[in-house]
Design a protein around this motif. Structure first.
Motif, short mmCIF file in Angstrom:
data_model
loop_
_atom_site.label_atom_id
_atom_site.label_comp_id
_atom_site.label_asym_id
_atom_site.label_seq_id
_atom_site.Cartn_x
_atom_site.Cartn_y
_atom_site.Cartn_z
N TYR A 369 -16.99 16.62 -10.03
CA TYR A 369 -15.65 16.13 -10.33
C TYR A 369 -15.32 14.98 -9.37
CZ TYR A 369 -14.89 20.60 -12.73
OH TYR A 369 -14.98 21.68 -13.56
N ASP A 370 -14.69 13.96 -9.89
CA ASP A 370 -14.08 12.95 -9.03
C ASP A 370 -12.69 13.44 -8.65
OD1 ASP A 370 -16.13 11.13 -8.83
OD2 ASP A 370 -15.49 9.94 -10.56
N VAL A 371 -12.33 13.24 -7.39
CA VAL A 371 -11.01 13.61 -6.88
C VAL A 371 -10.18 12.34 -6.78
CG1 VAL A 371 -9.74 14.79 -5.05
CG2 VAL A 371 -12.12 15.45 -5.54
N LEU A 372 -9.02 12.34 -7.45
CA LEU A 372 -8.16 11.15 -7.47
C LEU A 372 -6.82 11.46 -6.83
CD1 LEU A 372 -10.13 11.02 -10.08
CD2 LEU A 372 -8.62 9.18 -10.82
N ARG A 373 -6.27 10.46 -6.19
CA ARG A 373 -4.91 10.55 -5.66
C ARG A 373 -4.19 9.26 -6.03
NH1 ARG A 373 -2.98 11.48 0.64
NH2 ARG A 373 -0.74 11.46 0.20
N ASP A 374 -3.05 9.40 -6.69
CA ASP A 374 -2.30 8.24 -7.19
C ASP A 374 -3.19 7.34 -8.04
OD1 ASP A 374 -0.01 9.09 -5.80
OD2 ASP A 374 -0.67 8.07 -3.97
N GLY A 375 -4.09 7.97 -8.80
CA GLY A 375 -4.93 7.24 -9.72
C GLY A 375 -6.19 6.65 -9.13
N ALA A 376 -6.33 6.69 -7.82
CA ALA A 376 -7.50 6.10 -7.16
C ALA A 376 -8.46 7.20 -6.72
CB ALA A 376 -7.07 5.27 -5.96
N ARG A 377 -9.73 6.97 -6.92
CA ARG A 377 -10.73 7.95 -6.51
C ARG A 377 -10.83 8.01 -4.99
NH1 ARG A 377 -16.43 7.22 -9.17
NH2 ARG A 377 -16.37 5.29 -7.97
N ILE A 378 -10.69 9.22 -4.44
CA ILE A 378 -10.81 9.39 -2.99
C ILE A 378 -12.03 10.22 -2.61
CG2 ILE A 378 -8.32 9.17 -2.62
CD1 ILE A 378 -8.26 12.25 -2.25
N GLY A 379 -12.72 10.78 -3.60
CA GLY A 379 -13.91 11.56 -3.28
C GLY A 379 -14.55 12.12 -4.52
N ARG A 380 -15.71 12.72 -4.32
CA ARG A 380 -16.41 13.42 -5.39
C ARG A 380 -16.85 14.77 -4.85
NH1 ARG A 380 -20.84 10.75 -9.32
NH2 ARG A 380 -18.86 9.89 -10.14
N ILE A 381 -16.69 15.81 -5.67
CA ILE A 381 -17.10 17.15 -5.28
C ILE A 381 -18.09 17.71 -6.28
CG2 ILE A 381 -14.96 17.64 -4.01
CD1 ILE A 381 -14.02 19.26 -6.44
N TYR A 382 -18.98 18.55 -5.78
CA TYR A 382 -19.95 19.26 -6.61
C TYR A 382 -19.76 20.75 -6.40
CZ TYR A 382 -22.45 14.77 -6.95
OH TYR A 382 -22.79 13.46 -7.18
N LEU A 383 -19.80 21.51 -7.47
CA LEU A 383 -19.62 22.95 -7.42
C LEU A 383 -20.92 23.63 -7.86
CD1 LEU A 383 -16.06 23.24 -9.02
CD2 LEU A 383 -16.67 22.84 -6.62
#
Length: 635
Positions: A369-383
């Motif tokens: 998953y890409d993690v977004l804040r205010d529409g901007a990508r701030i990170g990527r996580i893997y589960l």
């Protein structure tokens, strides 16, 4: 900033080798440049040193992750060797007197507080690596550090690969959930195999009526890693002691504590005994209730051990609080829990998650998953959340890349071993806890410095944010948003209230059990007993309410002896702080944006750029205290 592009399975081993070679070469080039032409300004010096750290960290992160999760054993082995190579170079650099002289001569005047903090930490790293010692001592320290990495890898590998089994007829598993039985058909001999992995062993120990089966599974679980890991631990403790004394400390615990909130190694047993004393009365109260129920089936019993404790805890909770864990688990279907976790944390921290369907992953059950804040990508996580052969056996967050403003996207991986179907609520709590680490890593990924990126606080604070996030997995209104039965009915609020009351049962003796583990972690390093089983039995008798089970050696699979070393006390130290942090939230409005945003921005986002005590005080408006924890324990 773009995420790291991982290779296809067939290319993984070559990719690791190339990434390791190129990363180490780039770091060495930067070091040579720094040594040959030191920058004119201290700020530029610090930036160059930080870039060296980033290059090394990038190699180490992927290697550490894949050494624990990649399905291909050859890739895992290559990654373990890469970890050794990184550690070797890190030790070499920290013992380089010429580099130290350059950094030590730097004038901190004019640096902002965070850059000055980084300079101080860097100088401390040199000192703790023995940069001021003679050549012979430095060589010995290098040998110790390399061997410590190898021993730690072998210790963890043994735990990961040592899966014990118990085979019994299906009728002897009466009491275990039907969905578990459906997923474990009998073999040609009519026997069902129960492994020592958590998704198997925990339900068996909690629910199976047959006491002998529970005992067999418990013994198998507690025998993992033994006897192979005992001599490895002896070597680990001896090497750590030698390292600590070479650089001027009385023992490893003192060396390790010097960079933690606790500061003094001798303060660790003081803290352990403080918690043990606070937990004594609640322990005795709850243990008597447990024994009272146990004596109905085992008349005259004066003690109970962990082969029976989980099962009888369940009976006490059913009978005193009307909580049936098998009914509870019908509300926690894994896919719904995972989505609920994403929804809850998105609302709480003001982020959104976008599935990345085309991401390269190391196993088909891994999701990104890409993690977004205010529409901007701030990170990527893997589960990576389900068990498989050759995979890390516990639950942890791994770094894939440190987040740095304008330089590198924060990427992290959650590695767990949960059921693919229905979950025990304890595992739901664990999922929230571990996801808290992952969010901490991402939210603290917008700073300037590698050293302070992500979960980079003092190690005895690291667990506090995740322990606090567990509270959202206990709130009825929160749970009802995703915890639903097969027919879609939300979990009843009164059931959640009873679950919480039932969970309070046993917290005194659970705290004492944690102090048993913490005492083992500390005294194994300071006393270095010749017979680890005998020493474990003595500490268990002193701190734990549960009797020792003959021919078991729990320490051999206690992975925290490698990672946390002498500092397992940190789980409880963090919990003290977590309870105080949670006191700032309104239990009737856990998503109140002002307090949630303030917590996100003042505690999580700074990463390690300030002392943890200062982050907490900034959020609470005062220093943290023991009061909230003591009140929770006593109620």
């Amino acid at each position: 900033m773009t995420p790291l592009v991982l290779p296809a399975d067939d290319d993984a081993q070559d990719w690791v080798a190339t990434r390791t070679t190129d990363g180490l070469a780039a770091a060495r080039t930067l070091v040579d440049r720094l040594r040959e032409a030191p920058p004119d300004t201290t700020l530029e010096l610090v930036r160059q040193w930080d870039e060296i750290s980033r290059r090394l960290g990038d190699v180490a992160a992927v290697s550490s992750l894949w050494a624990n999760v990649h399905p291909d054993e050859a890739v895992r082995t290559s990654c373990e060797q890469a970890e050794v190579e990184v550690d070797r170079l890190v030790t070499e650099l920290r013992q380089d007197r010429a580099l130290y002289d350059i950094v030590a001569a730097a004038d901190a005047t004019g640096l902002d507080p965070t850059a000055a903090r980084l300079l101080d930490k860097t100088l401390d790293d040199f000192r703790r690596a023995g940069v001021d010692l003679d050549d012979k001592s430095r060589r010995r320290l290098s040998e110790i550090n390399e061997r410590l990495t190898e021993v730690g890898q072998e210790f963890g590998r043994t735990i990961r690969d040592d899966v014990r089994t118990v085979r019994v007829p299906a009728e002897r598993l009466a009491g275990i959930p039907q969905d578990w039985l459906d997923a474990h058909p009998a073999d040609a001999d009519g026997l069902v195999t129960v492994t020592s992995d958590y998704p198997d062993s925990l339900p068996a120990r909690m629910f199976v009526h047959d006491a002998d089966v529970r005992r067999q599974v418990t013994v198998a679980f507690l025998q993992r890693g033994w006897p192979v890991n005992e001599p490895l631990l002896d070597e680990l403790f001896a090497l750590r002691q030698e390292l600590a004394t070479l650089v001027g400390y009385a023992d490893w615990a003192s060396y390790d504590a010097d960079v933690k909130m606790i500061k003094r190694g001798s303060a660790i047993p003081e803290f352990i005994d403080r918690i043990a004393e606070a937990a004594d009365a609640p322990m005795r109260r709850d243990l008597e209730l447990l024994l009272e129920r146990y004596r109905r089936d085992v008349p005259g019993a004066t003690a109970i051990d962990t082969a029976d404790s989980l099962y009888y805890e369940e009976l006490v909770r059913q009978e005193r609080h009307d909580v049936d864990s098998q009914r509870v688990r019908t509300y926690f279907d894994f896919p719904k829990v995972q989505q609920g976790l994403l929804d809850v944390t998105a609302r709480l921290f003001g982020v959104t998650y976008e599935p990345v369907t085309d991401a390269s992953v190391w196993h088909d059950e891994v999701t990104a998953y890409d993690v977004l804040r205010d529409g901007a990508r701030i990170g990527r996580i893997y589960l990576d959340l389900h068990p498989r052969e050759g995979k890390y056996k516990h639950a942890a967050q791994f770094t894939l890349a440190d987040g740095l403003a304008g330089r590198q996207l924060a990427e992290g991986v959650l590695v767990c071993n949960f059921s693919r179907g229905l979950m025990e609520h304890d595992h739901v709590v664990t999922l929230f806890h571990e996801f808290g680490h992952l969010l901490h890593h991402v939210l603290a990924g917008a700073g300037e410095w590698t050293r302070f990126a992500g979960v980079a606080t003092e190690w005895d604070f690291v667990e506090a944010p995740s322990q606090m996030l567990e509270e959202w997995a206990w709130d009825a209104d929160v749970l009802r948003t995703f915890a639903t039965s097969a027919s879609g009915e939300p979990i009843p609020a009164d059931l959640v209230a009873r679950m919480r009351a039932a969970d309070d049962f046993g917290k005194g003796y659970q705290a004492r059990t944690q102090m048993f583990y913490a005492a083992m972690s500390y005294w194994f390093h300071t006393d270095r007993p010749r017979d680890l089983t005998a020493a474990m039995r003595e500490l268990q008798a002193r701190y734990s309410p549960f009797a020792y089970i003959d021919d078991t050696h729990m320490f051999a699979s206690f992975g925290h002896l490698s990672g946390y070393s002498s500092a397992y006390y940190t789980y409880m130290w963090s919990l003290v702080i977590a309870k105080d942090l949670f006191s700032a939230f309104d239990p009737d409005d856990l998503f109140a944006p002002e307090v949630a945003g303030r917590y996100r921005d003042r505690v999580l986002a700074p990463g390690g750029s300030r002392d943890a005590a200062d982050l907490v005080a900034d959020f609470l408006g005062r220093p943290y205290t023991f009061d909230a924890y003591a009140a929770w324990l006593a109620r």
